[in-house]
Design a protein around this motif. Structure first.
Motif, PDB file in Angstrom:
ATOM      1  N   ASP A 270      -7.367  -1.409   4.835  1.00 46.60           N
ATOM      2  CA  ASP A 270      -6.944  -0.395   3.865  1.00 46.60           C
ATOM      3  C   ASP A 270      -5.442  -0.158   4.038  1.00 46.60           C
TER       4      ASP A 270
ATOM      5  N   GLY B  59       0.790  -1.235   0.000  1.00 48.54           N
ATOM      6  CA  GLY B  59       0.000   0.000   0.000  1.00 48.54           C
ATOM      7  C   GLY B  59       0.817   1.276   0.000  1.00 48.54           C
ATOM      8  N   ALA B  60       0.159   2.389   0.180  1.00 50.44           N
ATOM      9  CA  ALA B  60       0.802   3.700  -0.055  1.00 50.44           C
ATOM     10  C   ALA B  60       1.308   4.405   1.192  1.00 50.44           C
TER      11      ALA B  60
ATOM     12  N   SER C 126      -3.449   1.485   2.171  1.00 49.21           N
ATOM     13  CA  SER C 126      -2.882   2.727   1.630  1.00 49.21           C
ATOM     14  C   SER C 126      -2.468   3.671   2.757  1.00 49.21           C
TER      15      SER C 126
ATOM     16  N   ILE D 146      -0.458   2.967  -6.283  1.00 47.34           N
ATOM     17  CA  ILE D 146       0.253   3.149  -5.011  1.00 47.34           C
ATOM     18  C   ILE D 146       1.193   1.967  -4.765  1.00 47.34           C
ATOM     19  N   CYS D 147       0.700   0.764  -5.033  1.00 45.96           N
ATOM     20  CA  CYS D 147       1.537  -0.439  -4.881  1.00 45.96           C
ATOM     21  C   CYS D 147       2.761  -0.353  -5.787  1.00 45.96           C
TER      22      CYS D 147
ATOM     23  N   CYS E 200      -5.105  -2.193  -1.599  1.00 45.03           N
ATOM     24  CA  CYS E 200      -4.432  -0.941  -1.919  1.00 45.03           C
ATOM     25  C   CYS E 200      -4.489  -0.665  -3.417  1.00 45.03           C
ATOM     26  N   ASP E 201      -4.624   0.587  -3.733  1.00 48.08           N
ATOM     27  CA  ASP E 201      -4.659   1.036  -5.120  1.00 48.08           C
ATOM     28  C   ASP E 201      -3.410   0.550  -5.887  1.00 48.08           C
TER      29      ASP E 201
END
Ligand code: C5P
Ligand code: MG
Length: 194
Positions: A174, A4-5, A176, A124-125, A120-121
């Protein structure tokens, strides 16, 4: 499952979260990817080249290889200390073949308590892994391999998560968010059922 971010400059949270779970809840962390990378570099391994090709292409290694590495690591851990029978199995199962291999080998031997889904988006990954790539030396921390990995994730891994979801086994986090925020959510999950 996915990284994630974080604000630029910060490390990916994955390792930090894993070691905190190990420390707080007494799990043994086994990463399928780490086991495959160790096998790849073991002198004389008959699978080294095959594993490297799959990793670079972001594809999933045939489960016979992965499950035998996982099972051996689990057996060795429990042989050294029979109390150590709780495992955080990371990056597995990644596709239908992985799942079938697990069910075949572990039937009656291991219970899956739940699946931790670090959601995670994709961008972002990719950003986090590219950042990691500056020092990881990993042959798949480059944009081309990462895009292939995302493709494999969407095509082969997502359906496995959906399957566990239908069994009520998925605990979604989440990923991120920051390490502390992610871990806070993880603690809520493990305190309840870990
Ligand atoms: O989870 P990790 O980022 O370490 O995985 C790196 C690569 O290792 C994957 O893209 C895949 O090629 C391989 N792998 C696999 N089967 C798994 C886990 C990882 O083939 N269950
Ligand atoms: Mg991993």
């Amino acid at each position: 499952m996915a990284a994630g971010a974080l604000p630029p400059g910060q490390a990916r949270p994955g390792r930090a979260i894993q070691s905190r779970i190990v420390e707080k809840y007494g799990y043994t962390h086994l990463s399928a990817g780490d086991l495959l990378r160790d096998e790849r570099k073991r002198p004389g391994s008959q699978y080294g080249e095959l594993i490297e090709n799959y990793i670079k292409e972001g594809e999933i290694v045939p489960v016979e290889i992965t499950i035998s590495l996982l099972k051996r690591a689990m057996d060795q851990t429990m042989a050294a200390n029979s109390q150590k029978n709780k495992f955080l199995i990371d990056g597995f199962p990644r596709n239908e073949d992985n799942l079938q291999g697990w069910n075949k080998t572990m039937d009656g031997k291991a219970d899956v308590s739940f699946v931790l889904f670090f959601d995670c988006d994709n961008e972002i990954c990719i950003g986090r892994c590219l950042e990691r790539g500056k020092s990881s030396g990993r042959s798949d921390d480059n944009r081309e391999s990462l895009e292939k990995r995302i493709h494999t994730y969407l095509q082969s891994t997502r359906p496995i998560i959906d399957l566990y979801e239908r069994m009520g086994k998925v605990r979604k986090v989440d990923a991120s968010k920051s390490v502390d925020e992610v871990f806070e959510k993880v603690v809520q999950i493990f305190d309840k059922e870990g």
